[in-house]
Design a protein around this motif. Sequence first.
Motif, PDB file in Angstrom:
ATOM      1  N   ASN A   1      47.245  21.154  35.151  1.00  0.00           N
ATOM      2  CA  ASN A   1      48.297  22.155  34.960  1.00  0.00           C
ATOM      3  C   ASN A   1      47.783  23.473  34.375  1.00  0.00           C
ATOM      4  N   ILE A   2      46.624  23.463  33.730  1.00  0.00           N
ATOM      5  CA  ILE A   2      46.026  24.687  33.197  1.00  0.00           C
ATOM      6  C   ILE A   2      44.706  24.910  33.918  1.00  0.00           C
ATOM      7  N   ARG A   3      44.495  26.146  34.371  1.00  0.00           N
ATOM      8  CA  ARG A   3      43.262  26.492  35.100  1.00  0.00           C
ATOM      9  C   ARG A   3      42.687  27.777  34.518  1.00  0.00           C
ATOM     10  N   VAL A   4      41.395  27.729  34.183  1.00  0.00           N
ATOM     11  CA  VAL A   4      40.671  28.892  33.678  1.00  0.00           C
ATOM     12  C   VAL A   4      39.653  29.282  34.738  1.00  0.00           C
TER      13      VAL A   4
ATOM     14  N   TYR B   1      37.985  36.610  32.314  1.00  0.00           N
ATOM     15  CA  TYR B   1      38.567  35.308  32.614  1.00  0.00           C
ATOM     16  C   TYR B   1      40.066  35.465  32.813  1.00  0.00           C
ATOM     17  N   THR B   2      40.631  34.526  33.554  1.00  0.00           N
ATOM     18  CA  THR B   2      42.075  34.433  33.735  1.00  0.00           C
ATOM     19  C   THR B   2      42.500  33.010  33.398  1.00  0.00           C
ATOM     20  N   VAL B   3      43.750  32.863  32.992  1.00  0.00           N
ATOM     21  CA  VAL B   3      44.305  31.538  32.700  1.00  0.00           C
ATOM     22  C   VAL B   3      45.628  31.420  33.435  1.00  0.00           C
ATOM     23  N   ASN B   4      45.773  30.337  34.197  1.00  0.00           N
ATOM     24  CA  ASN B   4      47.028  30.030  34.883  1.00  0.00           C
ATOM     25  C   ASN B   4      47.605  28.737  34.330  1.00  0.00           C
ATOM     26  N   PHE B   5      48.929  28.716  34.212  1.00  0.00           N
ATOM     27  CA  PHE B   5      49.645  27.512  33.803  1.00  0.00           C
ATOM     28  C   PHE B   5      50.637  27.176  34.905  1.00  0.00           C
TER      29      PHE B   5
ATOM     30  N   GLN C   1      50.940  29.721  37.615  1.00  0.00           N
ATOM     31  CA  GLN C   1      51.501  31.018  37.244  1.00  0.00           C
ATOM     32  C   GLN C   1      50.570  31.688  36.242  1.00  0.00           C
ATOM     33  N   PRO C   2      50.328  32.996  36.384  1.00  0.00           N
ATOM     34  CA  PRO C   2      49.433  33.685  35.440  1.00  0.00           C
ATOM     35  C   PRO C   2      49.952  33.598  34.007  1.00  0.00           C
ATOM     36  N   LEU C   3      49.089  33.170  33.111  1.00  0.00           N
ATOM     37  CA  LEU C   3      49.411  33.126  31.690  1.00  0.00           C
ATOM     38  C   LEU C   3      48.639  34.230  30.964  1.00  0.00           C
ATOM     39  N   ILE C   4      47.345  34.350  31.275  1.00  0.00           N
ATOM     40  CA  ILE C   4      46.508  35.440  30.766  1.00  0.00           C
ATOM     41  C   ILE C   4      45.866  36.089  31.987  1.00  0.00           C
TER      42      ILE C   4
END
Length: 150
Positions: free
Chosen positions: A34-37, A49-53, A56-59
Amino acid sequence: MKNLLSFFVVALIFYSMTGCRRAPQTTIESPSGNIRVELITLADGRIAYTVNFNNQPLIDTSAVAFEFLDAAPLRTGLTIVSSKTREFSETWEMPWGEQRYVENTFNELSVKIRESEGLQRIFNLVFRVYDDGLGFRYEFPEQPNMGKVY
């Protein structure tokens, strides 16, 4: 037929020397996915870096950069040299608190990054991704072109 066979042998040798080299892994997901970096290299050689939850974009694109008191900044001309991943899971007993047993389960991505010019300083960026969050740290190994980092 002999020429065709020779061609395939040469192609196989070339592929084994160049094609088998994988690009360093630059993504990691939580154990449930569920979380992807994802690490990306920007046009000017910055690493971000990007973070998706849940897809959906989180960072959104967050660049990695350092300003030092007694040295040049470390922010552009960066190259991802290598990476390694690991999975970890343990349960440990907490001597106090509301929860007696604590699960510590995560996936880890450790990326070695180097300046491609200048001082060619090296650092590691380490992400630990859990199902309910993530953490990251920077590691600066001892090296001739870098003094103490506080």
